[in-house]
Design a protein around this motif. Structure first.
Motif, PDB file in Angstrom:
ATOM      1  N   GLY A 216     -64.555 -11.582   9.819  1.00 58.96           N
ATOM      2  CA  GLY A 216     -64.502 -10.644   8.704  1.00 58.96           C
ATOM      3  C   GLY A 216     -63.084 -10.356   8.255  1.00 58.96           C
ATOM      4  N   VAL A 217     -62.921  -9.205   7.578  1.00 56.54           N
ATOM      5  CA  VAL A 217     -61.606  -8.861   7.027  1.00 56.54           C
ATOM      6  C   VAL A 217     -60.589  -8.599   8.138  1.00 56.54           C
ATOM      7  CG1 VAL A 217     -62.479  -8.000   4.840  1.00 56.54           C
ATOM      8  CG2 VAL A 217     -62.342  -6.442   6.791  1.00 56.54           C
ATOM      9  N   HIS A 218     -61.060  -8.068   9.273  1.00 56.26           N
ATOM     10  CA  HIS A 218     -60.149  -7.859  10.392  1.00 56.26           C
ATOM     11  C   HIS A 218     -59.607  -9.200  10.891  1.00 56.26           C
ATOM     12  CE1 HIS A 218     -61.837  -3.686  11.042  1.00 56.26           C
ATOM     13  NE2 HIS A 218     -60.538  -3.490  11.122  1.00 56.26           N
ATOM     14  N   ALA A 219     -60.492 -10.188  10.955  1.00 54.03           N
ATOM     15  CA  ALA A 219     -60.077 -11.522  11.397  1.00 54.03           C
ATOM     16  C   ALA A 219     -59.030 -12.090  10.445  1.00 54.03           C
ATOM     17  CB  ALA A 219     -61.288 -12.451  11.477  1.00 54.03           C
ATOM     18  N   ASP A 220     -59.266 -11.944   9.144  1.00 48.95           N
ATOM     19  CA  ASP A 220     -58.298 -12.415   8.143  1.00 48.95           C
ATOM     20  C   ASP A 220     -56.936 -11.752   8.347  1.00 48.95           C
ATOM     21  OD1 ASP A 220     -60.278 -13.937   6.953  1.00 48.95           O
ATOM     22  OD2 ASP A 220     -60.761 -12.415   5.444  1.00 48.95           O
ATOM     23  N   ALA A 221     -56.967 -10.433   8.489  1.00 54.61           N
ATOM     24  CA  ALA A 221     -55.722  -9.671   8.567  1.00 54.61           C
ATOM     25  C   ALA A 221     -54.973  -9.944   9.866  1.00 54.61           C
ATOM     26  CB  ALA A 221     -56.018  -8.179   8.441  1.00 54.61           C
ATOM     27  N   ILE A 222     -55.692 -10.053  10.994  1.00 54.59           N
ATOM     28  CA  ILE A 222     -55.049 -10.330  12.286  1.00 54.59           C
ATOM     29  C   ILE A 222     -54.377 -11.693  12.257  1.00 54.59           C
ATOM     30  CG2 ILE A 222     -55.507 -10.825  14.724  1.00 54.59           C
ATOM     31  CD1 ILE A 222     -57.687  -8.622  14.584  1.00 54.59           C
ATOM     32  N   MET A 223     -55.098 -12.694  11.783  1.00 45.61           N
ATOM     33  CA  MET A 223     -54.532 -14.038  11.746  1.00 45.61           C
ATOM     34  C   MET A 223     -53.354 -14.126  10.785  1.00 45.61           C
ATOM     35  SD  MET A 223     -57.710 -16.671  12.236  1.00 45.61           S
ATOM     36  CE  MET A 223     -56.543 -18.010  12.456  1.00 45.61           C
ATOM     37  N   ASP A 224     -53.424 -13.366   9.695  1.00 48.66           N
ATOM     38  CA  ASP A 224     -52.336 -13.386   8.715  1.00 48.66           C
ATOM     39  C   ASP A 224     -51.024 -12.900   9.328  1.00 48.66           C
ATOM     40  OD1 ASP A 224     -51.465 -13.729   5.917  1.00 48.66           O
ATOM     41  OD2 ASP A 224     -51.126 -11.569   6.025  1.00 48.66           O
ATOM     42  N   ARG A 225     -51.128 -12.039  10.341  1.00 52.96           N
ATOM     43  CA  ARG A 225     -49.942 -11.498  10.990  1.00 52.96           C
ATOM     44  C   ARG A 225     -49.468 -12.340  12.171  1.00 52.96           C
ATOM     45  NH1 ARG A 225     -52.481  -8.063   8.133  1.00 52.96           N
ATOM     46  NH2 ARG A 225     -51.506  -6.183   7.264  1.00 52.96           N
ATOM     47  N   ILE A 226     -50.160 -13.452  12.417  1.00 54.07           N
ATOM     48  CA  ILE A 226     -49.783 -14.315  13.544  1.00 54.07           C
ATOM     49  C   ILE A 226     -49.372 -15.711  13.094  1.00 54.07           C
ATOM     50  CG2 ILE A 226     -50.584 -15.415  15.676  1.00 54.07           C
ATOM     51  CD1 ILE A 226     -52.541 -13.104  16.052  1.00 54.07           C
ATOM     52  N   VAL A 227     -50.199 -16.357  12.275  1.00 57.79           N
ATOM     53  CA  VAL A 227     -50.102 -17.814  12.109  1.00 57.79           C
ATOM     54  C   VAL A 227     -48.915 -18.297  11.282  1.00 57.79           C
ATOM     55  CG1 VAL A 227     -52.595 -18.052  12.383  1.00 57.79           C
ATOM     56  CG2 VAL A 227     -51.637 -17.835  10.083  1.00 57.79           C
ATOM     57  N   HIS A 228     -48.315 -17.429  10.458  1.00 59.13           N
ATOM     58  CA  HIS A 228     -47.301 -17.911   9.521  1.00 59.13           C
ATOM     59  C   HIS A 228     -45.895 -18.000  10.124  1.00 59.13           C
ATOM     60  CE1 HIS A 228     -50.402 -17.622   6.543  1.00 59.13           C
ATOM     61  NE2 HIS A 228     -50.492 -16.307   6.670  1.00 59.13           N
ATOM     62  N   ASN A 229     -45.686 -17.391  11.269  1.00 54.78           N
ATOM     63  CA  ASN A 229     -44.340 -17.360  11.847  1.00 54.78           C
ATOM     64  C   ASN A 229     -44.424 -17.611  13.343  1.00 54.78           C
ATOM     65  OD1 ASN A 229     -41.524 -17.017  11.755  1.00 54.78           O
ATOM     66  ND2 ASN A 229     -41.678 -14.853  12.274  1.00 54.78           N
ATOM     67  N   THR A 230     -45.087 -18.708  13.698  1.00 51.12           N
ATOM     68  CA  THR A 230     -45.426 -18.952  15.100  1.00 51.12           C
ATOM     69  C   THR A 230     -45.073 -20.371  15.532  1.00 51.12           C
ATOM     70  OG1 THR A 230     -47.205 -17.299  15.136  1.00 51.12           O
ATOM     71  CG2 THR A 230     -47.357 -19.073  16.727  1.00 51.12           C
ATOM     72  N   ILE A 231     -44.573 -20.472  16.762  1.00 51.45           N
ATOM     73  CA  ILE A 231     -44.330 -21.772  17.397  1.00 51.45           C
ATOM     74  C   ILE A 231     -45.573 -22.115  18.209  1.00 51.45           C
ATOM     75  CG2 ILE A 231     -42.872 -23.030  19.031  1.00 51.45           C
ATOM     76  CD1 ILE A 231     -40.658 -20.940  18.366  1.00 51.45           C
ATOM     77  N   TRP A 232     -46.206 -23.240  17.891  1.00 48.94           N
ATOM     78  CA  TRP A 232     -47.448 -23.636  18.558  1.00 48.94           C
ATOM     79  C   TRP A 232     -47.137 -24.698  19.613  1.00 48.94           C
ATOM     80  CZ3 TRP A 232     -52.042 -21.245  17.093  1.00 48.94           C
ATOM     81  CH2 TRP A 232     -51.956 -20.450  15.949  1.00 48.94           C
ATOM     82  N   VAL A 233     -47.564 -24.451  20.835  1.00 49.08           N
ATOM     83  CA  VAL A 233     -47.315 -25.376  21.940  1.00 49.08           C
ATOM     84  C   VAL A 233     -48.647 -25.751  22.581  1.00 49.08           C
ATOM     85  CG1 VAL A 233     -46.141 -25.739  24.143  1.00 49.08           C
ATOM     86  CG2 VAL A 233     -45.071 -24.301  22.386  1.00 49.08           C
ATOM     87  N   ASP A 234     -48.995 -27.031  22.484  1.00 50.64           N
ATOM     88  CA  ASP A 234     -50.217 -27.546  23.106  1.00 50.64           C
ATOM     89  C   ASP A 234     -49.906 -27.862  24.564  1.00 50.64           C
ATOM     90  OD1 ASP A 234     -52.484 -28.898  23.943  1.00 50.64           O
ATOM     91  OD2 ASP A 234     -52.639 -30.140  22.152  1.00 50.64           O
ATOM     92  N   THR A 235     -50.566 -27.155  25.484  1.00 48.02           N
ATOM     93  CA  THR A 235     -50.300 -27.367  26.917  1.00 48.02           C
ATOM     94  C   THR A 235     -51.158 -28.474  27.507  1.00 48.02           C
ATOM     95  OG1 THR A 235     -51.867 -25.621  27.550  1.00 48.02           O
ATOM     96  CG2 THR A 235     -49.564 -24.979  27.216  1.00 48.02           C
ATOM     97  N   GLY A 236     -52.009 -29.087  26.682  1.00 45.27           N
ATOM     98  CA  GLY A 236     -52.753 -30.269  27.112  1.00 45.27           C
ATOM     99  C   GLY A 236     -53.961 -29.969  27.980  1.00 45.27           C
ATOM    100  N   SER A 237     -54.419 -31.015  28.669  1.00 44.63           N
ATOM    101  CA  SER A 237     -55.641 -30.913  29.474  1.00 44.63           C
ATOM    102  C   SER A 237     -55.389 -31.164  30.954  1.00 44.63           C
ATOM    103  CB  SER A 237     -56.682 -31.917  28.958  1.00 44.63           C
ATOM    104  OG  SER A 237     -56.164 -33.248  29.016  1.00 44.63           O
TER     105      SER A 237
END
Length: 248
Positions: A216-237
Motif C-alpha cells: 500500500g501507500v506505506h510500502a511506497d513511502a518506506i521504499m521511497d526513503r530507502i532505494v534511491h540512495n543505497t549501496i546494494w551488496v549481494d552476499t550470494g548463496s
C-alpha cells in the motif's frame, strides 16, 4: 617514572585526566633523558590521547550491541567465491557512505554472512568514532510494542533510533510488519532520511519488499526513503555457517 604527589594526582583525576596521569607515571626517565620539556609533554599527551581514543572506541563498540563484536571487514572469508566485490567492501570500510548519508543493503540467502557484514560495518563506524547500533527486526518490533505502553514512549523510541548515525537493522522484513509497525518504520526512516545511514540485512530481493510491506501507500513511502540512495551488496548463496563448521 615521574614522581607525582598525591594531591596532584587527585586533581588530575578530578578533572577527568586519568589517562594523562597514567601516561605521566609510565614515562620511562631513561628513554626521555635529554629531551626538551616540550617533547616530553608531547609524548605524554600522545600516549594519553591514544589511551583515551581506545577507551572511547571500545565503549562505542560495546554500546552498539553487535551480534558479532569481533566482526572485521579485513577478515572476510571467500570474498571471490561469494561474489563480493573487494572494492565495494573497501569503500564501506572508509565509512564515506555515512558522510554521504547513504544506506547499505546486504541481501542474500540464509547463512550467507549478512549479519556478520552488518556488524563489521558497524564496528568500523565505531572505530571512526561514529555512533552505531545493531538491532534485529523482531527486537525492534518488540521494543516498539513496549514503547507504546509507556508515557511518551513512542516519542522517546523514535528519538532514540533516529539519533544513531548508523543503524544496522538485521532480519529486515523477515516477518510481514503490521499497519502499526509500517507507520513506525515510515516515521523512523523519514527522520533518518538525508541525516543518517541505515544498513539493512535481508533475505529478500528489492522486488519482494513492496509486497512484504503490505503493497500500500506505506510500502511506497518506506521504499521511497530507502532505494534511491543505497549501496546494494549481494552476499550470494554460499553458506558461511557451514563453511565455518567445516574449517574448524
Amino acid at each position: 617514572m615521574i614522581g607525582i604527589d598525591i594531591e596532584t594526582k587527585r586533581k588530575l583525576r578530578e578533572m577527568g585526566a586519568a589517562p594523562l596521569l597514567e601516561a605521566l607515571e609510565a614515562q620511562d626517565q631513561t628513554l626521555v633523558l635529554g629531551l626538551s620539556f616540550e617533547d616530553r609533554v608531547r609524548l605524554v599527551v600522545d600516549e594519553a590521547h591514544s589511551t583515551f581514543n581506545h577507551a572511547k572506541v571500545e565503549g562505542l563498540i560495546r554500546r552498539a550491541g553487535l551480534r558479532y563484536p569481533n566482526a572485521d571487514l579485513r577478515r572476510i572469508d571467500l570474498v571471490e567465491e561469494r561474489g563480493l566485490d573487494r572494492n565495494v567492501i573497501a569503500q564501506l570500510g572508509t565509512c564515506g557512505f555515512i558522510d554521504r548519508q547513504q544506506n547499505v543493503v546486504f541481501q542474500g540467502f540464509t547463512g550467507s554472512g549478512k549479519s556478520y557484514l552488518g556488524c563489521a560495518v558497524a564496528k568500523q563506524a565505531c572505530q571512526h568514532r561514529i555512533r552505531a547500533h545493531y538491532i534485529r527486526m523482531p527486537d525492534l518490533e518488540e521494543a516498539w510494542a513496549l514503547a507504546k505502553d509507556k508515557p511518551l514512549g513512542t516519542t522517546k523510541f523514535l528519538k532514540k533510533y533516529a539519533a544513531f548515525t548508523l543503524l544496522v537493522t538485521d532480519e529486515w522484513l523477515l516477518d510481514h510488519p503490521d499497519e502499526g509497525m509500517r507507520s513506525m518504520l515510515l516515521e523512523l526512516l523519514e527522520r533518518r532520511y538525508d541525516t543518517a545511514s541505515t544498513v539493512f540485512c535481508t533475505q529478500y530481493a528489492k522486488k519482494d519488499w513492496h509486497q512484504r510491506l503490505g503493497s500500500g501507500v506505506h510500502a511506497d513511502a518506506i521504499m521511497d526513503r530507502i532505494v534511491h540512495n543505497t549501496i546494494w551488496v549481494d552476499t550470494g548463496s554460499h553458506n558461511m555457517r557451514e563453511h565455518a563448521t567445516l574449517t574448524q
